[in-house]
Design a protein around this motif. Structure first.
Motif, short mmCIF file in Angstrom:
data_model
loop_
_atom_site.label_atom_id
_atom_site.label_comp_id
_atom_site.label_asym_id
_atom_site.label_seq_id
_atom_site.Cartn_x
_atom_site.Cartn_y
_atom_site.Cartn_z
N GLU A 90 7.29 -0.87 29.74
CA GLU A 90 8.89 -0.95 29.78
C GLU A 90 9.25 -1.72 28.66
N ASP A 91 9.66 -3.78 28.86
CA ASP A 91 10.43 -3.87 27.89
C ASP A 91 9.44 -5.11 27.77
N GLU A 92 8.01 -5.05 27.63
CA GLU A 92 6.82 -5.03 26.50
C GLU A 92 7.00 -4.50 25.28
N ILE A 93 5.94 -4.97 24.40
CA ILE A 93 5.44 -4.18 23.81
C ILE A 93 4.04 -5.06 23.18
N PHE A 94 3.19 -4.78 23.10
CA PHE A 94 1.14 -4.76 22.68
C PHE A 94 0.82 -3.97 21.81
N ILE A 95 0.88 -5.09 20.37
CA ILE A 95 0.32 -4.69 19.34
C ILE A 95 -1.41 -5.60 19.54
N LEU A 124 -1.64 -8.72 20.15
CA LEU A 124 -0.20 -9.28 20.16
C LEU A 124 0.48 -9.03 21.06
N HIS A 125 1.18 -9.91 22.43
CA HIS A 125 1.98 -9.13 23.32
C HIS A 125 3.20 -10.07 23.40
N LEU A 126 4.02 -9.09 22.94
CA LEU A 126 6.42 -9.31 22.55
C LEU A 126 6.68 -8.92 23.69
N ASN A 127 7.28 -9.94 24.45
CA ASN A 127 8.29 -9.47 25.99
C ASN A 127 8.96 -10.99 25.69
N ASN A 128 10.15 -10.79 26.70
CA ASN A 128 10.69 -12.15 26.82
C ASN A 128 10.72 -12.94 27.65
N ASP A 129 9.88 -12.86 28.23
CA ASP A 129 9.32 -12.95 30.08
C ASP A 129 8.21 -14.25 29.22
N PRO A 130 8.49 -15.54 29.33
CA PRO A 130 6.99 -16.86 29.19
C PRO A 130 5.91 -16.48 29.81
N GLU A 131 5.76 -15.27 30.61
CA GLU A 131 4.35 -15.21 32.03
C GLU A 131 3.68 -14.88 30.44
N ILE A 132 2.02 -15.04 30.66
CA ILE A 132 1.22 -14.15 30.21
C ILE A 132 0.68 -13.53 30.94
N ILE A 133 0.85 -11.98 30.60
CA ILE A 133 -0.30 -11.22 31.44
C ILE A 133 -1.95 -11.16 30.97
N LEU A 134 -2.26 -11.72 30.67
CA LEU A 134 -3.61 -11.56 30.44
C LEU A 134 -3.85 -12.53 29.39
N PRO A 135 -4.96 -12.94 30.30
CA PRO A 135 -5.88 -13.93 29.42
C PRO A 135 -6.76 -12.89 27.91
N GLY A 136 -6.36 -13.90 26.41
CA GLY A 136 -6.96 -13.24 25.53
C GLY A 136 -6.28 -12.86 24.23
N THR A 137 -4.60 -13.14 25.23
CA THR A 137 -3.76 -12.94 24.67
C THR A 137 -2.24 -13.26 23.52
N GLU A 138 -2.62 -12.69 22.59
CA GLU A 138 -1.67 -14.42 21.84
C GLU A 138 0.06 -13.76 22.68
N LYS A 139 1.21 -14.49 22.64
CA LYS A 139 2.00 -14.82 23.39
C LYS A 139 3.97 -14.85 22.35
N PHE A 140 4.06 -14.22 22.13
CA PHE A 140 5.43 -14.31 22.00
C PHE A 140 6.63 -13.49 22.37
N LYS A 141 7.90 -14.08 22.04
CA LYS A 141 8.80 -14.21 22.44
C LYS A 141 9.89 -13.52 22.06
N ASN A 171 13.76 3.60 21.62
CA ASN A 171 14.95 2.95 21.54
C ASN A 171 15.61 2.46 22.79
N LYS A 172 15.49 3.47 23.93
CA LYS A 172 15.94 2.87 25.30
C LYS A 172 14.86 1.82 25.83
N HIS A 173 14.01 1.32 25.59
CA HIS A 173 13.02 0.10 25.86
C HIS A 173 13.89 -0.85 25.03
N LEU A 174 14.30 -0.90 23.97
CA LEU A 174 15.37 -1.70 23.73
C LEU A 174 15.91 -2.54 24.37
#
Length: 146
Positions: free
Chosen positions: A74-79, A87-104, A143-146
């Motif tokens: 959807e609107d999230e990107i995981f590296i 690495l979890h990249l999205n606009n939501d400040p909530e971290i989905i999984l423990p062990g991921t590094e969150k970036f807005k 690009n649709k998800h961007l």
């Protein structure tokens, strides 16, 4: 005296090997947990994407110009780099999984098959470049998800 040094050296090498195996096992378990979570969701996985970071903040600087798997959800990107936290990249400040590094995500752009993502965390900001050239993917879908 010589056997004491040999024993100390062998113990140090053994300790280093055990710590390395433990860290690799830890990241493998986190990765398996992450993929179990992702299995339930509709996502697009792209393997072996070249990534680079400019102005790295909390991300390990050795990740520059490395290869990682990328997941678009959807609107999230995981590296997902190998032997590193996800690495979890999205606009939501909530971290989905423990062990991921969150970036807005501040901004995203796609040009010449390179996805340019400007992100920030509590420490600072950086730019993530994902080279999507020669990948059999529909860039319009991404690009649709961007």
């Amino acid at each position: 005296m010589d056997s004491d040094f040999s024993s100390l050296f062998a113990g140090t090498v053994l300790l280093f090997i055990l710590i390395s195996v433990g860290i690799a096992f830890y990241f493998k378990q986190k990765r398996n947990l992450f993929f179990r979570y992702m299995k339930k969701r509709k996502h697009q996985l792209i393997k072996n994407v070249e990534i680079s970071f400019t102005n790295p903040t909390t991300v390990d600087a050795t990740l520059t110009y490395k290869i990682a798997d990328i997941i678009f959800l959807e609107d999230e990107i995981f590296i997902i780099p190998f032997n590193r936290p996800v690495l979890h990249l999205n606009n939501d400040p909530e971290i989905i999984l423990p062990g991921t590094e969150k970036f807005k995500i501040n901004s995203r752009s796609l040009s010449d098959d390179v996805l340019n993502i400007k992100v920030n965390d509590a420490i600072g900001s950086m730019t993530v470049l994902l080279n999507l050239k020669n990948k059999n993917i529909d860039l319009h879908c991404i690009n649709k998800h961007l």
